[in-house]
Write an enzyme that holds these catalytic residues in place. Sequence first.
Site, PDB file in Angstrom:
ATOM      1  N   ARG A 168       0.845  -1.205   0.000  1.00  0.00           N
ATOM      2  CA  ARG A 168       0.000   0.000   0.000  1.00  0.00           C
ATOM      3  C   ARG A 168       0.875   1.248   0.000  1.00  0.00           C
ATOM      4  O   ARG A 168       0.578   2.234  -0.674  1.00  0.00           O
ATOM      5  CB  ARG A 168      -0.912   0.011   1.237  1.00  0.00           C
ATOM      6  CG  ARG A 168      -2.095  -0.932   1.149  1.00  0.00           C
ATOM      7  CD  ARG A 168      -2.795  -1.041   2.490  1.00  0.00           C
ATOM      8  NE  ARG A 168      -3.231   0.261   2.968  1.00  0.00           N
ATOM      9  CZ  ARG A 168      -3.431   0.546   4.253  1.00  0.00           C
ATOM     10  NH1 ARG A 168      -3.199  -0.357   5.185  1.00  0.00           N
ATOM     11  NH2 ARG A 168      -3.838   1.748   4.610  1.00  0.00           N
ATOM     12  N   SER A 183      -6.603  -3.124   8.252  1.00  0.00           N
ATOM     13  CA  SER A 183      -5.262  -3.120   8.830  1.00  0.00           C
ATOM     14  C   SER A 183      -5.319  -2.871  10.327  1.00  0.00           C
ATOM     15  O   SER A 183      -4.708  -3.595  11.127  1.00  0.00           O
ATOM     16  CB  SER A 183      -4.406  -2.052   8.147  1.00  0.00           C
ATOM     17  OG  SER A 183      -3.124  -1.971   8.730  1.00  0.00           O
TER      18      SER A 183
END
Length: 433
Positions: A168, A183
């Site tokens: 990411r 996350s």
Amino acid sequence: MRMLDVIDAKRNGKVLSDEQIQYFVDGVVDNSIPDYQISALLMAIYFQGMEASEQTKLTMAMLESGDQLDLSAIDGIKVDKHSTGGVGDKTSLPLAAMVAATGIPVPMISGRGLGHTGGTLDKLEAIPGFRVSLTEKEFIDQVKEIGLAIVGATGQIAPADARIYGLRDVTDTVDSIPLIASSILSKKLASGTDALVIDVKTGAGAFMKVEADAQKLAHALVEIANGAGVNSMAIISDMNQPLGEKIGNSLEIEESIDILKGKGPQDLMELILTLGSQMVVLGKKADTLDEARELLKQTVTDGSALKKFTQMIEMQGGDTAVIDHPEIMPQAKYHIDIKAQSDGYVTQITADEMGIASMQLGGGRAAKEDQLDYSVGLVLHHKIGDKIKRGDSLVTVYSNQEDISRVEQLIRANFIIGAQVTAPELIHEIITD
């Protein structure tokens, strides 16, 4: 099943099935899916988003990819708190002690700071001897005995997230709300807690600088956590200016102790009471937020919260003399005042830049391997909206270098004096559903 089909489905705006999401996470962990295909799916998620069912499944699959704590040996409803990070945010320290003093077990797994945001573990390590690394048994036994422990993660927590997060960062998909939420929660829910309160920051010093984005993230986090069987509440709080008055590891321990002694800054106490009241309601020690708030205030008045904090320090190897003698922590050699150059009102104290100023002194990390100087930091003498006269001290810089010209320049550029303004509201929204 082929990864190409999963990418194609999300690229075209379809809802991924549980099987597709599980296939993706399994492939991330066992390295059977190459980085370029993971990156392609992350970009598809970034543009197409995810529905609640997808976000929940992604979170749970990531959580189940690694170790999970079993806290069933601890009686009662276990309640934890998570913050998306900020400057001067030492909330977890007094908050955990106050909530534990109401009889709610608080098994708190925290992290370290990076960049302009401070880490709870770093602050605690400013206390001589304090251990943030406990075995799972030590952690559980301590919470059973005194109702409180604050430690770093042990074992392999959410390994899928580690690989996804790294990609990411290099594919510019960090600010995808489904990816942020999965996350955060894949790691936080692995701690085995029964209930969770989430503080989503918004403003200059926050990850979510736009309030609308903070609202989306907060609602997503609560929805996913509740969907995963963990009762959750959230607030959106302001991070346009630093929280409290002190920035820096030893300094923030001092301020935390002040709060537990019934002193300390009003904004920090207000945030603690707002978050803590939610924790107390989730822990079923009060029926309403107002009743919970009064219980928390009582823990400060009767000294039980300070006692709980002292017990935690002792059990984790720290020197309890810090409670009355904070000077046993590392102390900076120089205390240098930065004074106002004009009359007026404080119109701006840019939170992230104040955090960067502390980092430049050595109080934060630019990279994970950087060593911290626990003694350095800033003490703010005014907040937004305060009236200022020329010559008033704005900030005291705690430094181990006499030349702080670069730090002073940064502070002056972001501690603005001008026409009268209204101070920002600390609590933007409370999300209980």
